[in-house]
Write a protein that holds these residues in place. Structure first.
Motif, short mmCIF file in Angstrom:
data_model
loop_
_atom_site.label_atom_id
_atom_site.label_comp_id
_atom_site.label_asym_id
_atom_site.label_seq_id
_atom_site.Cartn_x
_atom_site.Cartn_y
_atom_site.Cartn_z
N ASN A 264 0.90 -1.16 0.04
CA ASN A 264 -0.14 -0.04 0.15
C ASN A 264 0.80 1.36 -0.19
N PRO A 265 0.67 2.17 -1.02
CA PRO A 265 1.91 3.18 -1.17
C PRO A 265 1.70 4.22 -0.02
N ALA A 266 0.38 4.28 0.52
CA ALA A 266 0.12 5.21 1.54
C ALA A 266 0.35 4.85 2.93
N THR A 267 0.25 3.51 3.24
CA THR A 267 0.48 2.83 4.66
C THR A 267 1.75 1.76 4.70
N GLY A 268 2.22 1.58 3.66
CA GLY A 268 3.23 0.54 3.66
C GLY A 268 2.67 -0.79 4.00
N VAL A 269 1.50 -1.06 4.42
CA VAL A 269 1.00 -2.15 4.57
C VAL A 269 0.98 -3.38 3.30
N LEU A 270 1.29 -4.52 3.88
CA LEU A 270 1.27 -5.62 2.83
C LEU A 270 0.02 -6.61 2.52
N SER A 271 -0.44 -6.75 1.39
CA SER A 271 -1.63 -7.38 1.10
C SER A 271 -1.24 -8.78 0.27
N PHE A 272 -1.49 -9.75 0.65
CA PHE A 272 -1.15 -11.17 -0.14
C PHE A 272 -1.91 -11.13 -1.22
N THR A 273 -0.92 -11.47 -2.59
CA THR A 273 -1.67 -11.58 -3.80
C THR A 273 -2.18 -12.88 -3.91
N GLY A 274 -2.10 -13.86 -3.14
CA GLY A 274 -2.66 -15.30 -3.38
C GLY A 274 -1.86 -16.23 -4.07
N ARG A 275 -0.66 -15.59 -4.67
CA ARG A 275 0.25 -16.44 -5.54
C ARG A 275 1.37 -17.06 -4.91
N TYR A 276 1.55 -18.16 -5.55
CA TYR A 276 2.91 -19.02 -4.97
C TYR A 276 3.51 -19.45 -6.32
N GLU A 277 4.91 -19.38 -6.22
CA GLU A 277 5.80 -19.63 -7.28
C GLU A 277 6.54 -20.77 -6.40
N PRO A 278 6.24 -22.12 -7.17
CA PRO A 278 7.09 -23.24 -6.56
C PRO A 278 8.82 -23.04 -7.07
N VAL A 279 9.70 -23.07 -6.12
CA VAL A 279 11.03 -22.96 -6.15
C VAL A 279 11.58 -23.73 -5.09
N GLY A 280 12.38 -24.76 -5.53
CA GLY A 280 13.20 -25.57 -4.65
C GLY A 280 14.17 -24.42 -3.74
N SER A 281 13.94 -24.65 -2.31
CA SER A 281 14.74 -23.90 -1.31
C SER A 281 15.25 -22.75 -1.78
N PRO A 282 14.22 -21.70 -1.99
CA PRO A 282 14.83 -20.17 -2.69
C PRO A 282 15.57 -19.66 -1.54
N ALA A 283 16.90 -19.17 -1.95
CA ALA A 283 17.58 -18.57 -1.02
C ALA A 283 17.51 -16.95 -1.26
N VAL A 284 17.40 -16.51 -2.48
CA VAL A 284 17.65 -14.84 -2.92
C VAL A 284 17.16 -14.75 -4.31
N MET A 285 16.57 -13.46 -4.44
CA MET A 285 15.98 -13.36 -5.91
C MET A 285 16.37 -11.81 -6.48
N VAL A 286 16.68 -11.54 -7.42
CA VAL A 286 17.00 -10.26 -7.85
C VAL A 286 16.14 -9.94 -9.07
N ILE A 287 15.78 -8.57 -9.28
CA ILE A 287 15.01 -8.06 -10.17
C ILE A 287 15.48 -7.01 -10.99
N LEU A 288 15.38 -7.36 -12.33
CA LEU A 288 16.07 -6.45 -13.33
C LEU A 288 14.94 -5.44 -13.51
N LYS A 289 15.32 -4.09 -13.56
CA LYS A 289 14.66 -2.98 -13.78
C LYS A 289 14.39 -3.10 -15.47
N PRO A 290 13.14 -2.67 -15.73
CA PRO A 290 12.65 -2.85 -17.39
C PRO A 290 13.55 -1.70 -17.85
N ARG A 291 13.74 -1.80 -19.22
CA ARG A 291 14.78 -1.03 -19.96
C ARG A 291 13.69 -0.22 -21.16
#
Length: 339
Positions: free
Chosen positions: A312-339
């Motif tokens: 939430n941009p006003a409060t910072g509160v998080l709302s679950f999207t309901g989505r799960y991505e199956p990944v074996g033992s995920p340790a870290v992720m990086v996100i690339l900025k769109p070009r």
């Protein structure tokens, strides 16, 4: 949609991308790279059109079981924290993006502390590795003039002035910050304005807030508060600390509590407890905020899943999207900025 699986690296437990988003650096958290008592750093090229990865080479991490890797703002150096070896290493980046031999390696030195924090929450049975130095994170400050590392084994935060000509780590004016015995400083983050520094203690689940002087690399402690709810009792190990792109909110992963703690950042950098969000999975080891600041992703290591939340941009509160991505033992992720 899964685009590619790269399986030519063992135990890739941390990732970093260079500023140009053309190279990915992945640490291999091992202790026997090419027959040596060392881990490794693997370099991948990122294809700008397809976003596919291709391996360019690997280099010894100059220490055992590396835990963290970061890139200098210039893109010309890579920093590695060797957890098992208890050392910080600097690597020059070649013209093709691959790493040269370490230009500097600095061991962490100090007395051993207790395996349990002196201010643990009641009922904490989890223990921390305090048998020797264990560097858990290393990263430059926003200007690239200083480099900071956390030693979770000796309860220290180390600060160096960085010589960008020679690739050397030189002692800052105040080269060491001590943390409470057994607290295990793990990860940290700078405020986008460069004036505040937030240090996360893994074992006692606390955030220490510092004023940061970017001209000297000096810090002044001004606040410490828990990442857990009032009256909490039991075992917890704090994991990740993130700040929203607009600098208004701070987020902390609580692994055994299974939550992301949310804090509001005041104008003076101090924190106010906001709320918390259940990760809908077990053991959030790390998290990532997308460049737009709209979503946060939790890597739930023991649940083999990544869950996502809208911010939430006003409060910072998080709302679950309901989505799960199956990944074996995920340790870290990086996100690339769109070009």
């Amino acid at each position: 949609m899964q685009m590619q699986v790269v399986d030519d690296i063992r135990n890739p437990s941390w990732l970093a991308v260079n500023p140009a988003q053309t190279r990915l650096y992945a640490i291999s958290e091992i202790d026997n790279f090419q027959g040596t008592h060392s881990g490794a750093v693997v370099t991948y090229a990122i294809d700008p059109a397809s976003m596919q990865l291709s391996r360019l080479g690997a280099m010894s991490s100059a220490g055992t079981t590396p835990a963290h890797v970061s890139v200098h703002p210039s893109g010309k150096f890579v920093f590695v924290a060797n957890y098992g070896g208890g050392s910080a290493a600097v690597f020059p980046v070649g013209a093709d993006g691959t790493l040269g031999e370490a230009s500097d390696v600095r061991p962490s030195v100090g007395p051993r502390h207790h395996a349990r924090a002196i201010d643990d929450p009641p009922g904490q049975f989890a223990v921390s590795d305090h048998d020797s130095p264990h560097l858990h994170m290393i990263a430059p400050d926003p200007t690239g003039q200083f480099v900071v590392a956390n030693d979770a084994g000796l309860d220290l935060t180390l600060i160096w002035r960085f010589d960008a000509q020679a690739g050397r780590l030189l002692p800052a004016d105040a080269p060491v910050l001590t943390a409470p015995s057994g607290s295990a400083p793990r990860h940290f983050v700078f405020h986008p304005n460069g004036k505040f520094f937030y240090n996360l203690y893994e074992h006692d689940a606390k955030v220490a807030v510092y004023d940061y002087d970017g001209t000297r690399g000096a810090m002044r402690l001004k606040q410490s508060l828990s990442t857990l709810p009032p009256h909490f009792a039991g075992s917890n190990l704090a994991s990740e600390i993130l700040i929203s792109p607009d600098g208004r909110f701070l987020y902390v992963g609580n692994r055994l509590h299974g939550t992301i703690a949310i804090f509001t950042i005041g104008e003076n950098g101090e924190l106010r407890t906001n709320s918390e969000a259940w990760t809908h999975a077990d053991s959030p080891r790390s998290a990532a905020i997308d460049p737009s600041g709209e979503l946060i992703f939790s890597c739930n290591q023991k649940s083999d899943s990544i869950t996502s939340f809208r911010i939430n941009p006003a409060t910072g509160v998080l709302s679950f999207t309901g989505r799960y991505e199956p990944v074996g033992s995920p340790a870290v992720m990086v996100i690339l900025k769109p070009r």
